[in-house]
Design an enzyme around this catalytic site. Structure first.
Site, short mmCIF file in Angstrom:
data_model
loop_
_atom_site.label_atom_id
_atom_site.label_comp_id
_atom_site.label_asym_id
_atom_site.label_seq_id
_atom_site.Cartn_x
_atom_site.Cartn_y
_atom_site.Cartn_z
N GLU A 188 10.09 -5.14 -23.70
CA GLU A 188 8.79 -5.02 -23.04
C GLU A 188 8.93 -4.69 -21.56
O GLU A 188 9.88 -5.12 -20.91
CB GLU A 188 8.02 -6.34 -23.17
CG GLU A 188 7.73 -6.72 -24.61
CD GLU A 188 6.97 -8.02 -24.72
OE1 GLU A 188 6.34 -8.24 -25.78
OE2 GLU A 188 6.99 -8.82 -23.77
N LYS A 217 8.40 -6.50 -14.92
CA LYS A 217 9.52 -7.19 -15.54
C LYS A 217 9.96 -6.42 -16.77
O LYS A 217 9.13 -5.92 -17.53
CB LYS A 217 9.10 -8.61 -15.95
CG LYS A 217 10.23 -9.38 -16.64
CD LYS A 217 9.94 -10.86 -16.76
CE LYS A 217 9.02 -11.18 -17.90
NZ LYS A 217 9.03 -12.64 -18.19
N ASP A 248 4.23 -16.21 -29.34
CA ASP A 248 3.98 -15.33 -28.20
C ASP A 248 4.09 -13.85 -28.52
O ASP A 248 4.17 -13.02 -27.62
CB ASP A 248 4.92 -15.68 -27.04
CG ASP A 248 6.37 -15.45 -27.40
OD1 ASP A 248 6.66 -15.15 -28.58
OD2 ASP A 248 7.21 -15.54 -26.49
#
Lengths: 356, 356
Positions: free
Chosen positions: A56, A69, A227
């Site tokens: 990601e 990030k 998540d």
């Protein structure tokens, strides 16, 4: 030159600043950023899924600082003696577009996840909460225990993991914290009489770590492990019994426990709670649930704090991340010894064509 | 540890390998990647716009290697003595999610842009083309001249920039290439009798650098400067007169010269041309146009080549980009000297709470 911190530098900074002060600054920084929620240019993260996991990129900007990030999630990595999650991130100056700071974020991700959990629990758990169940004792578990202990005064833990070695590692790692620890035989046993129940298991599937009958009235649930799409930890009935708080609803409806419920199921965003625009715990018997998935604003806060602390402590190294020609319009000048090399025939297997 | 290349390392690699071999390997790598177009997980780049410019993250994966580039575009930077564009990028292993390589991409962006232009021109410009007009002599101009010279045999340039200093810089930089250079008074003069016309101007607006009456039949236009919404270089009439080739139509319709035309205007994607599925130049009088905006697959090719060449030449340094605990399940172990520090009271302003 950007300032670069590797994981050892991040650990050194935490030691220099002192754990409690570090955790408190992180929680306060997160609170400040959630309170200026509308300043952030938010979007769902970019995710590249593959059979083994996901990579990601999580970008966010407040109009002055841009942060992103890089983070993966590969459950099978532990079998290769690799970590499930590694991450790094960078800050850039929005006015010029220049990167200014880069850091390992494997540690920072664990830090900011735990600090966000603490921030939510501070507003949702019953006052005077001292006992936390911790179910799932993987790489991030100590950070949850540490943050809840330092900032919220949790001093008793009821812990469980299917993996006894993970539990041994956890107990050994937190030995110096002065926590009373009860090792439990299963999740039900761990959740029994806990003020706060934290779930942080790793399996990438629809699991039921907690069901409704395991949770006493008044409990605050800190659900961290569910998540990403297809990865949940709580029963649907438990969700329906709980008042649900999230970071950013559009993302949590895709990635969190909320993916089990209809798209219009009520959920309060953390910034609304912190700003006092939406109520917190309704009664001493309410079950509150923080459905944590991790949001880019948290990485922003963590990176900015690390940048500030790197300056304050002098930890970190310079990294020539991008080219810096003396004349900004003359990028080609960086190649210049080229002609010398050419004249000498130095390591040039074929001479350049010299047509007229 | 990832291998890290700064801009000096990238320049060193080009010198070690030799410019012609470097350019040829880059062009061939690009061709190979365009030919396996369907293997790439493509998506439009993520862009964060601000009054001063844009910061972009460009991700792409072929299922084995994930690449991304951070790149900005800030036209006002030159007034601050900064570059308009700086970039860095990384490769990660899709199977594990671990980053494996990172590099400055300010140079690589200029390299891959010019190499993609050459790849398109090799299939679209008239055979025997020797003269190129180069309009816009900013940071990337030398790379265009260099690549076209090394790979395509262009040996005469007709150059123009509104900024005389930029032209001086250009002429001085390419002095060793053995090119015949004509400095022109305006874009019309430069385009006159050129086989190939390259536009690479920087203004972030709707400009008309080239109009239909400036372009002779048979010309190939390499339009590089119009690469984001609101930034174009060619007249609409010239576009309508041209056969248009693009990297990835959905992106070019937003960012390229194509943004001036209806959404259904025909455009051939470069991979279709390279695979022989769509025709190239229709006649010696056709005007062909490569509407270049830059695509993530090109960064993928450039990063992979740099990674390979770093291995082959031994250039580059190790960078501890992400945490690497001895036991992958024990991230907390990286903090471990903590307890020692605690016991000694070393730099810990407040002792940790030691409740039972």
């Amino acid at each position: 030159m950007v300032t670069f911190l590797n994981a050892s530098d991040v650990a050194k900074i935490v030691r220099r600043v002192g754990p409690r002060r570090f955790w408190e600054r992180l929680v306060e920084g997160l609170r400040d950023d959630f309170l200026r929620w509308d300043r952030f240019d938010k979007c769902a993260r970019f995710a590249s899924h593959s059979p083994g996991g996901v990579i990601e990129l999580m970008p966010v900007s407040d109009g002055e600082v841009f942060a992103f990030k890089f983070v993966n999630g590969h459950p099978g990595n532990t079998q290769l003696c690799l970590q499930t999650v590694v991450a790094f991130g960078a800050l850039a100056d929005v006015a010029t577009g220049y990167p200014v700071f880069m850091s390992d974020m494997t540690l920072a991700t664990a830090f900011r996840t735990a600090a966000t959990s603490v921030l939510a629990a501070r507003h949702l758990a019953r006052p005077g909460s001292r006992t936390m169940a911790l179910i799932g004792l993987g790489a991030q578990s100590e950070f949850q225990a540490w943050a809840f202990h330092e900032v919220l005064g949790i001093d008793r833990l009821r812990i469980f993991d299917v993996d006894e070695e993970a539990a041994d590692k956890f107990v050994s790692n937190v030995a110096g914290f002065g926590l009373g620890i009860t090792r439990c035989d299963n999740a039900r046993h761990a959740a029994h009489r806990a003020d706060i129940v934290t779930t942080i298991t790793a399996d990438k599937k629809r699991a039921t770590i907690l069901s409704e009958d395991m949770i006493a009235p008044g409990t605050h649930i800190n659900a961290v492990g569910g998540d990403c799409p297809g990865k949940t930890e709580l029963s649907r009935a438990l969700l329906l019994r709980s008042d649900i708080y999230v970071e950013y609803a559009p993302q949590t409806r895709l990635e969190g426990e909320l993916q089990q419920l209809p798209a219009d199921h009520p959920a309060t965003e953390l910034h609304e709670l912190l700003a006092g625009r939406k109520p917190g715990r309704a009664s001493k018997d309410a079950i509150t649930l923080f459905d944590s998935v991790g949001f880019a604003v948290e990485d922003f806060s963590a990176l900015r704090l690390l940048r500030d602390l790197a300056r304050e402590t002098g930890v970190g190294a310079g990294l020539e991340l991008t080219a810096a020609p003396a004349n900004p319009k003359d990028l080609f000048s960086l190649l210049h010894p080229l002609e010398t090399g050419q004249a000498r025939g130095d390591a040039l297997p074929e001479p350049m064509k010299l047509s007229d």
